[in-house]
Design an enzyme around this catalytic site. Structure first.
Site, PDB file in Angstrom:
ATOM      1  N   ASP A  24       0.860  -1.192   0.000  1.00  0.00           N
ATOM      2  CA  ASP A  24       0.000   0.000   0.000  1.00  0.00           C
ATOM      3  C   ASP A  24       0.896   1.241   0.000  1.00  0.00           C
ATOM      4  O   ASP A  24       1.735   1.413   0.888  1.00  0.00           O
ATOM      5  CB  ASP A  24      -0.874  -0.041   1.266  1.00  0.00           C
ATOM      6  N   ASP A 120      -3.321   2.549  -5.674  1.00  0.00           N
ATOM      7  CA  ASP A 120      -2.102   2.533  -4.861  1.00  0.00           C
ATOM      8  C   ASP A 120      -1.964   1.283  -3.988  1.00  0.00           C
ATOM      9  O   ASP A 120      -1.162   1.253  -3.078  1.00  0.00           O
ATOM     10  CB  ASP A 120      -2.000   3.809  -4.008  1.00  0.00           C
ATOM     11  N   GLU A 121      -2.749   0.248  -4.285  1.00  0.00           N
ATOM     12  CA  GLU A 121      -2.678  -0.976  -3.485  1.00  0.00           C
ATOM     13  C   GLU A 121      -2.674  -2.209  -4.387  1.00  0.00           C
ATOM     14  O   GLU A 121      -3.488  -2.289  -5.306  1.00  0.00           O
ATOM     15  CB  GLU A 121      -3.903  -1.101  -2.569  1.00  0.00           C
TER      16      GLU A 121
HETATM   17 MG   LIG Z   1      -2.526   4.017   0.315  1.00  0.00          MG
END
Ligand SMILES: [Mg+2]
Length: 409
Positions: A24, A120-121
């Site tokens: 993350d 973003d993960e």
């Molecule tokens: Mg994040």
């Protein structure tokens, strides 16, 4: 002798356990903006839709802004009240997508099982990569170092034997940290957390659970399954399995699409079909559509279905199991034609025709019947291949079978 399934590399993991990472990015939008503007790191900064608009909202904030308790999704007006010197930067979505591609390219160097969960993960299943790259924790630490050095963004990584716990691990400590949630520590680390922290427990489900005295993830794990299913149904049991570390959902590779259970296509005609040659042309057209989609998805079918609607809109369904798996337009069409001949009186008008296939498999070759006429099947396959490739070059309309029909699709 080396045995991949009994790796001693990951303490607290059982032989045969999967090793799953959840990576993350920390304050992703704010971090990406800081790549080209290192000075942004020195002041409280937030990314927002449009700083000119006082009604805009905060999309992301850096660590210094977090110290002022600035929240994602709060208004710029309210954020500025908390921190009058807050530096506001406009969002650049193309940049976030481009950096996301570069980060995932790093992940893909360690396993081909990388599932993008959001911009973003990502989840990574590294079970089969450890003999090359080391234990889960080691891979996580290396990813953190590489993304920090090569991209300029920090990430937090959770390492666990299932996706739920890996995701909670990446949340457990940040920024720039690795947290391993193993079979030895998940009760100690995760069970005391409030129930709302469990993945997929939304606000309303959390409220229902709390009403029944289930306040922590551990409470959910140890609740009586019968009472859980009484007030939350199947979902209650599903969430309980997650809380117990029994989430078996796989990490799906990028671009994975769930396999359909059936494929069908129908045409409602602008005049009722009576003439057998028109009906034949209609079935050919529709079967061609179904066959093309089947081949595009690289699937094979073992059942052909037809649906016929008469002028009073009464629907008749018929289906036939094939002796073999197929993706051949011709076999689908011939089967559909036979089904119609056997089940529809000559001369009875048809308003709508549908052809579908089901009993789908990704692997048709191994299941071919011994009695298949392989030469004929081969010819049909080559015809389909030729049609598909002409269409991919010149468009769908480049090849048409039989007679054209006026139709409303
Ligand atoms: Mg994040």
């Amino acid at each position: 002798m080396w045995r991949p399934e009994s790796s001693p590399l990951d303490p607290g993991f059982l032989p045969g356990d999967r090793v799953i990472l959840h990576a993350d990015c920390n304050s992703y939008f704010a971090s990406v903006e800081s790549i080209d503007h290192p000075e942004y790191k020195l002041v409280p900064m937030a990314v927002c839709g449009d700083p000119e608009l006082r009604h805009g909202i905060i999309l992301a904030k850096n660590e210094l802004a977090k110290a002022y308790h600035i929240q994602t999704a709060e208004t710029i007006y309210s954020a500025k009240k908390k921190c009058p010197d807050l530096l506001l930067v406009s969002a650049h979505h193309e940049k976030y997508v481009a950096v996301c591609e570069r980060i995932n390219a790093i992940y893909e160097g360690y396993t081909d099982l990388v599932e993008r969960f959001s911009i973003d993960e990502s989840f990574l299943d590294v079970t089969g990569s450890r003999h090359l790259f080391g234990a889960g924790r080691q891979i996580a630490d290396e990813l953190r170092r590489r993304v920090r050095e090569e991209i300029g963004v920090t990430i937090s990584v959770g390492v666990s034997f299932n996706k739920t716990f890996a995701k909670m691990g990446s949340d457990y400590k940040k920024p720039d940290a690795t947290t391993v949630i193993s079979r030895d520590n998940y009760r100690e680390l995760l069970w005391p957390l409030p129930i709302g922290e469990l993945l997929f427990v939304g606000k309303s489900v959390a409220a229902v659970l709390r009403d029944h005295g289930i306040l922590t993830i551990g409470d959910l794990a140890e609740a009586a399954p019968r009472s859980l299913s009484a007030f939350l149904g199947k979902m209650g049991l599903h969430l309980q399995r997650s809380a117990r570390g029994e989430d078996l959902s796989p990490v799906l590779p990028t671009g994975y699409e769930e396999q359909p259970k059936s494929i069908s296509h129908n045409v409602t005609f602008d005049h009722d079909l009576v003439d057998p040659s028109e009906i034949m042309a209609g079935l050919t057209l529709i079967s061609d559509h179904v066959g093309t989609r089947l081949r595009r998805k690289k699937l094979f079918a073992s059942v052909v279905q037809i649906q016929i609607k008469d002028t009073s809109l009464k629907v008749t369904n018929r289906q036939k199991k094939l002796d073999e798996y197929t993706c051949s337009t011709r076999l689908i069409r011939d089967t559909a034609v036979n089904l119609l001949r056997e089940n529809w009186p000559v001369g009875k008008p048809i308003r709508m025709l549908s052809v579908g296939v089901t009993g789908l498999s990704l692997d048709g070759a191994q299941q071919l019947s011994m009695f298949t006429d392989t030469a004929a099947a081969d010819r049909a396959r080559r015809l389909d291949d030729a049609v598909d490739s002409i269409r991919s070059k010149f468009g769908k309309e480049a090849v048409r079978f039989g007679r054209n029909l006026n139709r409303n699709e």
